[in-house]
Motif scaffolding. Structure first.
Motif, short mmCIF file in Angstrom:
data_model
loop_
_atom_site.label_atom_id
_atom_site.label_comp_id
_atom_site.label_asym_id
_atom_site.label_seq_id
_atom_site.Cartn_x
_atom_site.Cartn_y
_atom_site.Cartn_z
N SER A 138 0.31 -1.25 -0.26
CA SER A 138 -0.05 0.10 -0.20
C SER A 138 0.76 0.73 0.28
CB SER A 138 -0.87 -0.30 1.34
OG SER A 138 -1.29 1.27 1.59
N HIS A 141 1.84 1.82 2.95
CA HIS A 141 3.19 0.95 4.14
C HIS A 141 4.39 2.30 4.03
CE1 HIS A 141 6.16 -1.59 4.49
NE2 HIS A 141 5.11 -2.43 4.80
N ILE A 199 -6.77 -6.40 -3.43
CA ILE A 199 -6.60 -5.00 -3.65
C ILE A 199 -7.14 -3.78 -2.53
CG2 ILE A 199 -6.15 -2.85 -5.35
CD1 ILE A 199 -5.28 -4.56 -7.49
N ASP A 201 -8.58 -5.20 0.00
CA ASP A 201 -7.27 -5.18 1.33
C ASP A 201 -6.06 -4.71 1.40
OD1 ASP A 201 -9.46 -6.28 2.49
OD2 ASP A 201 -9.18 -8.56 3.22
N MET A 202 -5.39 -4.61 0.65
CA MET A 202 -4.29 -3.49 0.09
C MET A 202 -4.25 -2.00 0.54
SD MET A 202 -2.40 -5.86 -3.01
CE MET A 202 -0.43 -4.95 -2.64
N LEU A 203 -5.09 -2.03 -0.74
CA LEU A 203 -5.63 -0.29 -0.29
C LEU A 203 -5.97 0.34 1.29
CD1 LEU A 203 -7.73 -0.12 -3.57
CD2 LEU A 203 -5.34 0.52 -2.94
N ARG A 205 -4.78 -1.18 4.05
CA ARG A 205 -3.74 -2.16 4.63
C ARG A 205 -4.39 -2.39 5.99
NH1 ARG A 205 1.42 1.29 7.78
NH2 ARG A 205 2.55 0.16 7.64
N GLU A 208 -0.16 -6.24 4.06
CA GLU A 208 0.29 -5.26 4.04
C GLU A 208 1.29 -4.90 2.70
OE1 GLU A 208 1.78 -3.04 6.34
OE2 GLU A 208 0.50 -3.69 8.30
N TYR A 220 -2.93 1.58 -9.83
CA TYR A 220 -2.65 1.77 -8.94
C TYR A 220 -1.30 2.43 -8.16
CZ TYR A 220 -7.42 -0.51 -8.17
OH TYR A 220 -8.98 -1.09 -8.12
N HIS A 221 0.02 2.02 -8.83
CA HIS A 221 1.35 2.30 -8.83
C HIS A 221 0.66 3.41 -9.20
CE1 HIS A 221 5.71 2.24 -8.47
NE2 HIS A 221 4.97 2.93 -9.80
N LYS A 225 -1.60 4.75 -5.48
CA LYS A 225 -2.26 3.95 -4.45
C LYS A 225 -2.21 3.12 -3.90
CE LYS A 225 -6.77 5.53 -6.15
NZ LYS A 225 -8.40 5.70 -6.90
N LEU A 226 -1.43 2.10 -4.47
CA LEU A 226 0.16 1.10 -3.67
C LEU A 226 1.44 1.56 -5.09
CD1 LEU A 226 -2.76 -2.18 -5.42
CD2 LEU A 226 -2.07 -1.06 -3.24
#
Length: 331
Positions: A138, A141, A199, A201-203, A205, A208, A220-221, A225-226
């Motif tokens: 994320s 992170h 994704i 859940d990653m957004l 966090r 991890e 997203y990168h 956002k990621l």
């Protein structure tokens, strides 16, 4: 009927006539049912990378085939449900399967009773792209590089952390194992039903880190956002020129790139395979289609049915070794 509509109607009629003529040359015993659309099965949920790709190809394929093309999502078990449905379908050119390496080269090795055997049950129709898997966190992170992520696991997480994967017993799961072994970390692969929920859940966090295909992560990168920290493959990707490969980071043996292809049930008429393969190759050559595929991180690479079959064999051999070395037992 408007002039434009009439032109479209005539073009579709000509395409159908050409297909029937091809069938006649091939033996005269097969005719494509004029009232049936072509269903392309996708074994992952709507919104994921594979679904996006299928929908990009839907219209150009429909135009070239002269008939309606429908995308039908059959998510579950990493494409296994869709693969089983393809096997059970009539081999008349009305049901196809658009998928990547996981369903074709990986699943039959990791599932004890997969319910299909690509070599026996499927007919390669054509390949159209290669891609890489990527490791991301994320944007929230603290790690800005892969090395910083490893340090974060060692120090802030006590050597133990979870990594999301889009399907169990998938290439990403074995990559998690390789990273854990190489850097002596306790990394736990958490399987999801496709990349979209992972994704999500990653957004937030809730998890991890995650491993998925470049087409799942690249937008997203780019939107911040990621954060993609590493990629597979033998060289850096054009869409992510600042992101190092795992080879550069010291994790060797992951240079072979996964692939995308379209498959039909075994026994589909050769006339259909030839027709669809040409329609697929012509579709991805369209500048705006190629540009959109490249924009989500794919390397457009048309493959004939024979070339796709060979790519499948080569990739399967690479991952047979990796899976065996991991100690994984089919489940």
């Amino acid at each position: 009927m408007t002039h434009a509509s009439r032109r479209r109607f005539l073009a579709q009629t000509a395409a159908q006539a050409a297909l029937l003529a091809t069938a006649s040359v091939a033996g005269g015993r097969w005719a494509w049912a004029a009232d049936k659309p072509v269903r392309i099965l996708v074994g992952f949920p709507p919104g994921g990378g594979t679904d996006v790709i299928a929908r990009l190809l839907q219209e150009p394929l429909s135009q070239r085939l002269g008939r309606t093309v429908i995308i039908e999502n059959k998510p579950g078990a990493g494409g296994q449900i869709a693969a089983q449905q393809l096997k059970a379908s009539v081999a008349d050119g009305t049901t196809l399967f658009l998928t990547h390496d996981h369903s074709i080269s990986i699943l039959p090795q990791v599932v004890r009773h997969a319910g299909f055997d690509p070599a026996l049950d499927f007919e390669p129709v054509g390949g159209f792209a290669s891609f890489v898997n990527t490791f991301a966190v994320s944007a929230l992170h603290p790690a800005k590089t892969f090395e910083e992520y490893l340090d974060w696991v060692r120090q802030a997480a006590g050597g133990r952390s979870a990594v999301g994967i889009p399907a169990p017993a998938s290439t990403p799961e074995f990559l998690v194992k390789q990273i854990a072994n190489r850097y002596q970390l306790d990394l736990i692969a958490i399987p999801y039903k496709g990349s979209a929920p992972m994704i999500g859940d990653m957004l937030g966090r809730q998890i991890e880190a995650g491993i998925g295909s470049v087409q799942d992560f690249v937008n997203y990168h780019q939107e911040g956002k990621l954060r993609v920290l590493a990629v597979l493959g033998g060289k850096r990707q054009p869409m992510l020129p600042q992101v190092p490969t795992f080879s550069e980071l010291g994790l060797k043996g992951l240079e072979d790139m996964p692939y995308y292809g379209i498959y039909a049930p075994k026994g589909v008429p050769a006339a259909f395979t030839q027709r669809f393969s040409k329609a697929l190759a012509d579709s991805v050559r369209e500048p705006h289609i190629r540009q959109q595929l490249e924009a989500i991180g794919l390397v457009v690479d048309s493959m004939t049915p024979a070339q796709l079959a060979q790519r499948e064999q080569t990739y399967t051999a690479v991952w047979t070794r990796i899976i065996s070395e991991s100690g994984f037992k089919p489940q």
